[in-house]
Design an enzyme around this catalytic site. Structure first.
Site, PDB file in Angstrom:
ATOM      1  N   ASP A 136       2.615  -6.841   2.534  1.00  0.00           N
ATOM      2  CA  ASP A 136       1.467  -6.036   2.970  1.00  0.00           C
ATOM      3  C   ASP A 136       1.961  -4.739   3.626  1.00  0.00           C
ATOM      4  OD1 ASP A 136      -1.094  -5.152   3.336  1.00  0.00           O
ATOM      5  OD2 ASP A 136      -1.583  -6.530   4.966  1.00  0.00           O
ATOM      6  N   ASN A 178      -6.693   0.552  -2.143  1.00  0.00           N
ATOM      7  CA  ASN A 178      -7.389   1.340  -1.110  1.00  0.00           C
ATOM      8  C   ASN A 178      -6.718   2.685  -0.877  1.00  0.00           C
ATOM      9  OD1 ASN A 178      -5.241  -0.061   0.079  1.00  0.00           O
ATOM     10  ND2 ASN A 178      -6.200  -0.137   2.082  1.00  0.00           N
ATOM     11  N   HIS A 204       0.880  -1.171   0.000  1.00  0.00           N
ATOM     12  CA  HIS A 204       0.000   0.000   0.000  1.00  0.00           C
ATOM     13  C   HIS A 204       0.921   1.225   0.000  1.00  0.00           C
ATOM     14  CE1 HIS A 204      -3.500  -2.487   1.381  1.00  0.00           C
ATOM     15  NE2 HIS A 204      -2.525  -3.192   1.936  1.00  0.00           N
ATOM     16  N   PHE A 205       1.009   1.889  -1.153  1.00  0.00           N
ATOM     17  CA  PHE A 205       1.927   3.040  -1.256  1.00  0.00           C
ATOM     18  C   PHE A 205       1.196   4.388  -1.178  1.00  0.00           C
ATOM     19  CE2 PHE A 205       5.901   0.916  -3.428  1.00  0.00           C
ATOM     20  CZ  PHE A 205       6.145   0.192  -2.265  1.00  0.00           C
ATOM     21  N   ARG A 206      -0.139   4.337  -0.983  1.00  0.00           N
ATOM     22  CA  ARG A 206      -0.929   5.490  -0.511  1.00  0.00           C
ATOM     23  C   ARG A 206      -1.161   6.629  -1.493  1.00  0.00           C
ATOM     24  NH1 ARG A 206      -2.875   2.235   3.243  1.00  0.00           N
ATOM     25  NH2 ARG A 206      -1.622   2.016   5.115  1.00  0.00           N
ATOM     26  N   HIS A 223       1.481   3.904   8.247  1.00  0.00           N
ATOM     27  CA  HIS A 223       0.680   4.952   8.903  1.00  0.00           C
ATOM     28  C   HIS A 223       1.660   5.768   9.732  1.00  0.00           C
ATOM     29  CE1 HIS A 223      -3.144   2.988   7.883  1.00  0.00           C
ATOM     30  NE2 HIS A 223      -2.580   1.850   8.234  1.00  0.00           N
ATOM     31  N   HIS A 275      -2.345 -12.824   2.737  1.00  0.00           N
ATOM     32  CA  HIS A 275      -1.946 -12.802   4.165  1.00  0.00           C
ATOM     33  C   HIS A 275      -2.702 -13.767   5.085  1.00  0.00           C
ATOM     34  CE1 HIS A 275      -5.239  -9.977   4.063  1.00  0.00           C
ATOM     35  NE2 HIS A 275      -4.532  -8.887   3.900  1.00  0.00           N
TER      36      HIS A 275
HETATM   37  O1  DOR Z   1      -3.333  -3.960   8.288  1.00  0.00           O
HETATM   38  C1  DOR Z   1      -3.765  -3.632   7.209  1.00  0.00           C
HETATM   39  N1  DOR Z   1      -3.510  -2.408   6.693  1.00  0.00           N
HETATM   40  N2  DOR Z   1      -4.538  -4.466   6.524  1.00  0.00           N
HETATM   41  C2  DOR Z   1      -5.198  -4.087   5.401  1.00  0.00           C
HETATM   42  O2  DOR Z   1      -5.938  -4.869   4.866  1.00  0.00           O
HETATM   43  C3  DOR Z   1      -5.069  -2.732   4.885  1.00  0.00           C
HETATM   44  C4  DOR Z   1      -3.819  -2.107   5.339  1.00  0.00           C
HETATM   45  C5  DOR Z   1      -3.802  -0.621   5.108  1.00  0.00           C
HETATM   46  O3  DOR Z   1      -4.080  -0.201   3.979  1.00  0.00           O
HETATM   47  O4  DOR Z   1      -3.496   0.122   6.027  1.00  0.00           O
END
Ligand code: DOR
Length: 446
Positions: free
Chosen positions: A309, A94, A62-64, A313, A236
């Site tokens: 994964d 996402n 997830h590179f946001r 944050h 996962h």
């Molecule tokens: O821990 C997680 N963080 N699981 C996910 O499915 C999404 C990911 C995130 O995008 O932060």
């Protein structure tokens, strides 16, 4: 593109370990042999004493970008990735807005082409109402269709039974699922809230995001894949019980494959006391026996690939209480070194590490000419110092969020250099910011 000759490398590739030289021309492997030292090359890299393996292909990051760039962006995270020996990544939908259309996908490719230091592909996200976009996606436009069959970061839960059936019946691409049953989790949350209010201890996370929640959702996904003969990849896995849903054997030819992530192989519930919300992730890190079972499933080819994964944050966000702190942790920079710890501890062989982080990922997704040290393939390679201990420190973190769940841990092996399409993207602890990755190409595996 300058030619490169790597000499005297200790190569691990396709189940074998041998000393060899590798000649790279025009970004591709031109020759692998015992004595190429007289071949002309613009640069010679003496790899004596170093392991040479194919670069890690990370099928879940997830590179946001777009929309959540206070946490991460393609520039910062692809720099961290190459520093960690990851030469290709597949990125999750996402973001904000979520990647639910072909236009949104192409915008990500355009941005990555400008800034990404590693090779890239992007998942098309599923929602309860974008089945037309899913039906129209073609091989090469995306690495797969991501379905959140359990709610997690971002609002992307797909829980409509008809939509799920339509996705499994019609997706032209591999379906990658996040499996956790949301009603089970909500019931568990209510129970813990009634007992603790907002002060639910972090150690309750694997009881709230429980083995039962994972099993219910994973078995639904596997059942749908069987019913519609879909190509399913369950992301996962975290619990011993779910493993019975997956077959042992080589990845080639499997219609249903499984992934494990580095943090679920490294941490277990005993680590919540020290790490708290920093290792809060979905699905949750579970018990020590689950971790052992996952490692055994990797060794016996029941779990097909290992990914990260990577889900950064900020520390401010992570400082919240159990319910407030978001799930996810930054992992790309430390993933391979953490897996080498498993090798040192005798839990994973070098050959299996290479198979799960490169060969099997390429086969699972039908990647064109990557994932192996083979003549004609793209030169995505990593040189590793097996015996060069270091402590993970915040000052060295390249991810934008600026922290690592492994801080304070000592790793025995380090990434010496990373080569992406024949370019040295990382060497002497520095990222080469002139290097750009390429869009990944696929054969198609549905
Ligand atoms: O821990 C997680 N963080 N699981 C996910 O499915 C999404 C990911 C995130 O995008 O932060």
């Amino acid at each position: 593109m300058p030619s490169l000759l790597i000499t005297n490398a200790d190569v691990v590739n396709e189940g074998l370990r041998f000393e060899a030289d590798v000649l790279i021309r025009d970004g591709r492997i031109a020759a692998v042999g015992a004595d190429l030292q007289s071949s002309p090359a613009e640069r010679v890299l003496d790899a004596a004493g170093h392991l040479l393996i194919p670069g890690m292909i990370d099928d879940q990051v997830h590179f946001r970008e777009p929309g959540l760039t206070h946490k991460a962006d393609f520039t910062t995270e692809s720099r961290a990735a190459v520093a960690g020996g990851i030469t290709s990544f597949m990125e999750m939908p996402n973001s904000k807005p979520a990647t639910l259309s072909l236009d949104a996908l192409e915008a990500k490719y355009a941005r990555a082409a400008e800034v990404s230091r590693a090779n890239y592909s992007f998942y098309l996200g599923a929602s309860n109402d974008n089945i037309d976009a899913i039906r129209s996606v073609r091989v090469g436009q995306s690495c797969g269709v991501k379905v959140f069959m359990g709610a997690s970061t971002g609002n992307m839960l797909v829980d409509n039974e008809e939509t799920l059936a339509a996705i499994f019946a019609d997706s032209p691409l591999l379906i990658a699922t996040h499996c956790e049953d949301t009603p089970t989790i909500l019931a568990n949350e209510a129970e813990y809230r009634a007992r603790y209010g907002e002060d639910v201890p972090m150690s309750a996370h694997p009881l709230i995001r429980s083995e039962a929640a994972c099993y219910k959702s994973s078995s639904l996904a596997v059942g749908l894949a069987r019913r519609f003969d879909a190509r399913l990849h369950v992301l996962h896995l975290t619990s011993a019980r779910e493993l019975e849903l997956f077959a042992q054997g080589p990845v080639t030819g499997k219609r249903i494959t499984a992934e494990a992530c580095v943090h679920h192989l490294y941490f277990d519930e005993r680590d919540y006391a020290e790490k708290g919300t920093l290792i809060k992730c979905n699905p949750a890190i579970k018990g020590a026996e689950d971790r052992q079972a996952l490692l055994a499933a990797v060794a016996e080819d029941r779990i097909d690939v290992i990914a990260t994964d990577h889900a950064p944050h900020t520390l401010e966000e992570k400082a919240g209480t159990y319910f407030k702190a978001p799930a996810g942790l930054p992992l790309v920079q430390d993933a391979l070194p953490s897996l080498f710890e498993q090798v040192h501890d005798g839990r994973l062989s070098l050959e299996t590490l290479v198979r799960k982080t490169s060969h099997a990922v390429a086969e699972c997704f039908g990647l064109e000419q990557r994932g192996f040290i083979r003549e004609g393939y793209w030169a995505d390679l990593v040189l590793v110092d097996l015996d060069a201990p270091y402590s993970v420190e915040r000052a060295q973190v390249l991810s934008k969020c600026g922290w690592s769940p492994f801080e304070g841990r000592r790793f025995r092996s380090r990434i010496h250099a990373t080569i992406v399409n024949g370019d040295v993207a990382y060497e002497h602890a520095r990222v080469n910011d002139a290097v750009r990755g390429r869009r990944l190409a696929f054969r198609g595996v549905r």
